[in-house]
Design a protein around this motif. Structure first.
Motif: not given
Length: 255
Positions: A1-7, A127-130, A153-159
């Motif tokens: 499950m890859a996690i995007d880097s900032e930003p 993605s399915a893994s996330k 209103g936030n769209r932080r899927g990793a929350f």
């Protein structure tokens, strides 16, 4: 499950403003980054302390039915569902009533299907893994916090993942504490530990309250749950109460 880097980056293409729906859930991009994980983790730590009190109670009960510290900790790490775990150890006997435990815990955990469906407008953008990797850590408390975050209103899927890691860590650690101190603590109810989770849920309910519009589905859920608890064995009232609220909302939305 890859996690995007900032930003933060998004798991869907950005859309123009006219294409977005009124609620913004289906059209706006959803991000999945370390920033979202940190936000969920930090936000959920105070709630996780409350969950820890419930975890101690589970550890004590697990000790009383003969589970070792390692077995209790493994159960908490893999199941991550306090209500069903406590019911399972309450039903523990020799021989173990496997059918009764499976049916009862299945009824209790069916509510997660409704909770997952509520996240679908946002998680469909991941993605399915996330999405599924995050759902493993979903509990009632961090689900409520995640829904509040999305509705703000936030769209932080990793929350959900970040808040779930907080819940998971405190849950497993407190289970170990309870299992180790089981014989010393005795009945956790004498310390009021059994009320900790109820207090947490009351606080979360207050956060999710949206005014008078929330009253109808909440009352429908409460009434159905009370009647089901009296009429049906086991914990089916949890699922039926949630379904009643969902049906009421669907009817109201269609109108």
């Amino acid at each position: 499950m890859a996690i995007d880097s900032e930003p933060e980056t998004t798991d869907c293409d950005a859309t123009t403003e006219p294409d977005r729906r009124a609620d913004g859930a289906d059209r706006e991009p959803v991000t999945f980054s370390w920033r979202g994980i940190r936000a969920g983790l930090v936000t959920c730590v105070p709630v996780a302390f409350g969950v820890a009190g419930y975890g101690v109670a589970f550890g004590v009960l697990a000790n009383q039915v003969g589970l070792s510290v390692a077995e209790a900790a493994l159960m908490s790490a893999l199941v991550v569902a306090g209500a069903s775990q406590i019911v399972a150890v309450e039903l523990w006997a020799d021989p173990i009533p496997i059918a009764a435990i499976v049916v009862t815990t299945f009824a209790i955990n069916l509510r997660y299907s409704l909770m997952g469906a509520a996240l679908q407008p946002w998680f469909r953008r991941l993605s399915a893994s996330k999405a599924y990797g995050s759902l493993f850590f979903m509990a009632d408390e961090n689900w409520a916090l995640t829904m509040r975050d999305f509705r703000a209103g936030n769209r932080r899927g990793a929350f959900l993942l970040g808040s779930g890691i907080a819940i998971w860590t405190f849950w497993v650690a407190s289970t170990v504490v309870g299992a180790l101190a089981g014989e010393t603590i005795g009945d956790p109810a004498q310390y009021g530990v059994d009320f900790v989770l109820a207090a947490v849920f009351l606080a979360l309910a207050a956060e999710l309250w949206e005014g008078r519009s929330s009253l109808v589905p909440w009352m429908a859920s409460l009434g159905t749950a009370v009647i089901a608890a009296e009429a049906l064995p086991g914990r089916w009232y949890i699922l039926l109460g949630g379904l009643a609220a969902a049906v009421v909302e669907v009817i109201r939305h269609d109108r």
